[in-house]
Write an enzyme that holds these catalytic residues in place. Structure first.
Site, PDB file in Angstrom:
ATOM      1  N   CYS A   1     -35.248 -32.144 103.510  1.00 44.06           N
ATOM      2  CA  CYS A   1     -34.555 -33.420 103.271  1.00 44.06           C
ATOM      3  C   CYS A   1     -34.123 -33.528 101.814  1.00 44.06           C
ATOM      4  O   CYS A   1     -33.038 -34.031 101.518  1.00 44.06           O
ATOM      5  CB  CYS A   1     -35.437 -34.600 103.665  1.00 44.06           C
ATOM      6  SG  CYS A   1     -35.672 -34.701 105.451  1.00 44.06           S
TER       7      CYS A   1
ATOM      8  N   GLU B   1     -38.845 -35.357 117.111  1.00 48.29           N
ATOM      9  CA  GLU B   1     -39.462 -34.048 117.346  1.00 48.29           C
ATOM     10  C   GLU B   1     -38.896 -33.405 118.603  1.00 48.29           C
ATOM     11  O   GLU B   1     -38.348 -34.082 119.481  1.00 48.29           O
ATOM     12  CB  GLU B   1     -40.985 -34.210 117.386  1.00 48.29           C
ATOM     13  CG  GLU B   1     -41.475 -34.676 116.014  1.00 48.29           C
ATOM     14  CD  GLU B   1     -42.968 -34.767 115.860  1.00 48.29           C
ATOM     15  OE1 GLU B   1     -43.706 -34.676 116.868  1.00 48.29           O
ATOM     16  OE2 GLU B   1     -43.416 -34.936 114.703  1.00 48.29           O
TER      17      GLU B   1
ATOM     18  N   ASN C   1     -37.960 -39.767 112.495  1.00 43.89           N
ATOM     19  CA  ASN C   1     -38.143 -38.358 112.824  1.00 43.89           C
ATOM     20  C   ASN C   1     -38.079 -38.177 114.335  1.00 43.89           C
ATOM     21  O   ASN C   1     -38.595 -38.995 115.103  1.00 43.89           O
ATOM     22  CB  ASN C   1     -39.419 -37.760 112.221  1.00 43.89           C
ATOM     23  CG  ASN C   1     -40.669 -38.580 112.430  1.00 43.89           C
ATOM     24  OD1 ASN C   1     -40.611 -39.786 112.662  1.00 43.89           O
ATOM     25  ND2 ASN C   1     -41.808 -37.927 112.319  1.00 43.89           N
TER      26      ASN C   1
ATOM     27  N   GLU D   1     -35.167 -38.896 107.225  1.00 43.16           N
ATOM     28  CA  GLU D   1     -34.148 -38.942 106.168  1.00 43.16           C
ATOM     29  C   GLU D   1     -32.892 -38.192 106.579  1.00 43.16           C
ATOM     30  O   GLU D   1     -31.765 -38.642 106.351  1.00 43.16           O
ATOM     31  CB  GLU D   1     -34.700 -38.323 104.879  1.00 43.16           C
ATOM     32  CG  GLU D   1     -35.949 -38.995 104.328  1.00 43.16           C
ATOM     33  CD  GLU D   1     -37.249 -38.372 104.844  1.00 43.16           C
ATOM     34  OE1 GLU D   1     -37.341 -38.075 106.062  1.00 43.16           O
ATOM     35  OE2 GLU D   1     -38.176 -38.186 104.048  1.00 43.16           O
TER      36      GLU D   1
ATOM     37  N   CYS E   1     -39.586 -34.249 102.586  1.00 40.51           N
ATOM     38  CA  CYS E   1     -39.905 -32.814 102.639  1.00 40.51           C
ATOM     39  C   CYS E   1     -38.811 -32.018 101.927  1.00 40.51           C
ATOM     40  O   CYS E   1     -37.748 -32.552 101.575  1.00 40.51           O
ATOM     41  CB  CYS E   1     -40.034 -32.362 104.086  1.00 40.51           C
ATOM     42  SG  CYS E   1     -38.441 -32.125 104.901  1.00 40.51           S
TER      43      CYS E   1
ATOM     44  N   CYS F   1     -36.205 -34.753 110.348  1.00 40.06           N
ATOM     45  CA  CYS F   1     -36.960 -35.825 109.708  1.00 40.06           C
ATOM     46  C   CYS F   1     -36.126 -37.106 109.713  1.00 40.06           C
ATOM     47  O   CYS F   1     -34.906 -37.071 109.906  1.00 40.06           O
ATOM     48  CB  CYS F   1     -37.278 -35.468 108.268  1.00 40.06           C
ATOM     49  SG  CYS F   1     -38.319 -34.027 108.069  1.00 40.06           S
TER      50      CYS F   1
HETATM   51  N1  THU Z   1     -41.320 -35.977 108.411  1.00 38.33           N
HETATM   52  C1  THU Z   1     -40.306 -36.860 108.134  1.00 38.33           C
HETATM   53  O1  THU Z   1     -39.691 -37.406 109.053  1.00 38.33           O
HETATM   54  N2  THU Z   1     -39.981 -37.104 106.846  1.00 38.33           N
HETATM   55  C2  THU Z   1     -40.665 -36.624 105.783  1.00 38.33           C
HETATM   56  O2  THU Z   1     -40.286 -36.899 104.649  1.00 38.33           O
HETATM   57  C3  THU Z   1     -41.852 -35.785 105.993  1.00 38.33           C
HETATM   58  C4  THU Z   1     -42.034 -35.259 107.362  1.00 38.33           C
HETATM   59  C5  THU Z   1     -41.701 -35.740 109.810  1.00 38.33           C
HETATM   60  C6  THU Z   1     -41.088 -34.541 110.465  1.00 38.33           C
HETATM   61  C7  THU Z   1     -42.089 -34.240 111.564  1.00 38.33           C
HETATM   62  O3  THU Z   1     -41.787 -35.060 112.669  1.00 38.33           O
HETATM   63  C8  THU Z   1     -43.408 -34.659 110.994  1.00 38.33           C
HETATM   64  O4  THU Z   1     -43.097 -35.569 109.924  1.00 38.33           O
HETATM   65  C9  THU Z   1     -44.241 -33.512 110.456  1.00 38.33           C
HETATM   66  O5  THU Z   1     -43.503 -32.720 109.595  1.00 38.33           O
END
Ligand code: THU
Length: 265
Positions: free
Chosen positions: A220, A176, A174, A187, A217, A185
């Site tokens: 994704c 940000e 992920n 994925e 999420c 994210c």
């Molecule tokens: N996040 C992911 O990278 N993958 C997921 O399946 C769930 C959420 C990350 C995105 C963000 O950086 C943080 O988790 C909060 O949403």
């Protein structure tokens, strides 16, 4: 006058034009790509990836930035497109890099330094070595990759390894961004990298490191369903055995966009 830097930017523009062939643009038929230059001359392509859920679009610069981050590289010195960057694209790069950068006179590039390195090889995002021999090794690898996550806001690192049909292993983390709508994210990062490099997803190992119940999420699930509905997804459950699923099981009744405007040709 900065002739060598002009030549560098011209070369990068050519690489971006070539990368556009991998854009996924079924709704606009407007292939686009961008290229980032890293401090040692390595360049990183990113392509426009449209989704049936239009607002889940992955813009080329974001794709390139997330590919670089998952490869452990954030040392971007220039961002280039074959056309002038929009104000929004320039802001995306400026906020992501958080270092001062200049826009070139023609608006097609941002650079953090006037003295750009000569353009070298394209970044190879693949992890070294063969695919993991078993699930425990696949999850262990995803946990290692999670260390590359860029998570100043959440401190919630997520890592994944997307195995592809040719035996490659593509990392995803992920990434940000100060504008939360720009966060990708792990994925979607791995999927976007695979598409950009012409690789076909085969299996996904996923860890939410601090959350043994973690799973993809909604955004994704949508993108994975569009590109690989039956992809085996193997989710880290800590001390317990990993859990298995697929995007189509995670998102039953997904919006497919079949009736969306399609190109007339
Ligand atoms: N996040 C992911 O990278 N993958 C997921 O399946 C769930 C959420 C990350 C995105 C963000 O950086 C943080 O988790 C909060 O949403």
């Amino acid at each position: 006058m900065n002739r060598p830097a002009d030549a560098v930017l011209r070369t990068l523009r050519t690489h971006a034009e070539a990368a556009a062939a991998r854009a996924h643009v079924p709704y606009t038929q407007t292939p686009e790509a961008a290229v980032l230059l890293l401090s040692d001359g390595t360049y990183v392509p990113g392509v426009r990836i449209e989704s049936a859920t239009f607002s889940l679009l992955i813009p080329p610069l974001l794709g390139a930035l997330t590919t670089a981050t998952a490869a452990g590289r954030r040392d971007v010195v220039a961002a280039v497109m074959p056309r002038p960057l929009t104000a929004e694209e320039a802001l995306l790069v400026r906020q992501a890099l958080d270092v001062p950068c200049d826009t070139t006179a023609d608006g097609t590039a941002l650079r953090t330094t006037a003295a750009l390195p000569p353009v070298g090889e394209r970044l190879d995002p693949r992890l070294p070595g063969p695919p993991a021999p078993d699930e425990a090794a696949g999850i262990a690898r995803a946990r290692q990759i999670a260390e590359r996550a860029h998570v100043p806001d959440s401190n919630f690192p997520v890592g994944c390894v997307l195995e592809t049909t040719d035996g490659a292993c593509v990392p995803g983390v992920n990434v940000e961004h100060p504008d939360w709508a720009r966060i990708l994210c792990a994925e979607r990062t791995a999927l976007s990298t695979a598409l950009t490099y012409g690789l076909t997803p085969k299996r996904l190992y996923l860890t939410c490191l601090r959350d043994t119940g973690g799973s993809p999420c909604g955004a994704c699930r949508q993108l994975l369903t569009e590109h690989a509905p039956d992809l085996p997804v193997i989710m880290d459950r800590g001390e317990a055995a990993p859990e298995h699923t697929t995007p189509s099981r995670l998102l039953p009744g997904a919006f497919r966009g079949d009736a969306l405007a399609t190109p007339s040709t």
